[in-house]
Structure formats: structure tokens, C-alpha cells
Design a protein around this motif. Structure first.
Motif: not given
Length: 114
Positions: A22-33, A73-90
Motif C-alpha cells: 500500500h505504499r505503492n498502489v498502482p496508478e491504474a488501480v487508483l484511476e479505476r476507483l 489492473a485491479t485483478q492483478e492487485w488483488w492477486k497480491l493483496t488477497d493472500p494477506c487477508q481473510e474474512p472476519v467471522g461476521q
């Protein structure tokens, strides 16, 4: 404008990786948002909980979120970030970031009468 707050769990062993990504979010991801009418987007960390907040300024949040999900670009970003996360119990079945209920919003100050 619609306020959206969500929560997800950060895998503790991936905390440094997540911060670094998150120190270097790709500009293409930010543009899509931005193109999906999302503004004032931030992510905060407390322990192993990630809290995200953004303001939605469009007319069809579901369609705009779908456009984000279809973005290469977002799909590629999620390939990097998703392994760092897991849903909460709720989280509902199949839900990644769980939506949070707004229980308070500071009101605008009342205008003084001249």
C-alpha cells in the motif's frame, strides 16, 4: 453521497507485506476507483483488523463495484493483496470485506440566524 465502511482480517504474518504493497498502489488501480465514483478512500489497521472507508458519489454502487472487479489492473492487485487477508467471522458466506453498520454521524452545525 454514500459512506461505505468495511472490515476484514489481516493475516499477521502478512502485515509487513500488506503495508509495503500500500505504499505503492498502482496508478491504474487508483484511476479505476476514481472512475467508479469512489473518493476519500482509506484503510486503517488495529491489531489484525483492517477497516476501510470510502465515499461513493455515483448512482449505482453495485455496477461500479462490478466494473472494479472486472478491471485487469485491479485483478492483478488483488492477486497480491488477497493472500494477506481473510474474512472476519461476521462476514456473510462468500463475502470478503464485511460491511459495517453506521451507528453515528456527526451532524452539520446548525446555521445561526442573523
Amino acid at each position: 453521497m454514500r459512506r461505505v465502511a468495511q472490515v476484514i482480517r489481516l493475516r499477521p504474518e502478512k502485515a509487513d507485506t500488506y503495508r509495503e504493497l500500500h505504499r505503492n498502489v498502482p496508478e491504474a488501480v487508483l484511476e479505476r476507483l476514481r472512475g467508479s465514483h469512489i473518493a476519500n478512500y482509506s484503510i486503517h489497521l488495529l491489531g489484525d483488523l483492517l477497516f476501510s472507508y470510502f465515499e461513493y458519489h455515483g448512482e449505482d454502487l453495485e455496477a461500479d463495484l462490478a466494473a472494479i472487479g472486472e478491471d485487469p489492473a485491479t485483478q492483478e492487485w488483488w492477486k497480491l493483496t488477497d493472500p494477506c487477508q481473510e474474512p472476519v467471522g461476521q462476514a456473510a458466506p462468500g463475502e470478503w470485506w464485511a460491511p459495517m453498520e453506521q451507528v453515528f454521524l456527526m451532524p452539520e452545525p446548525k446555521a445561526e440566524r442573523p
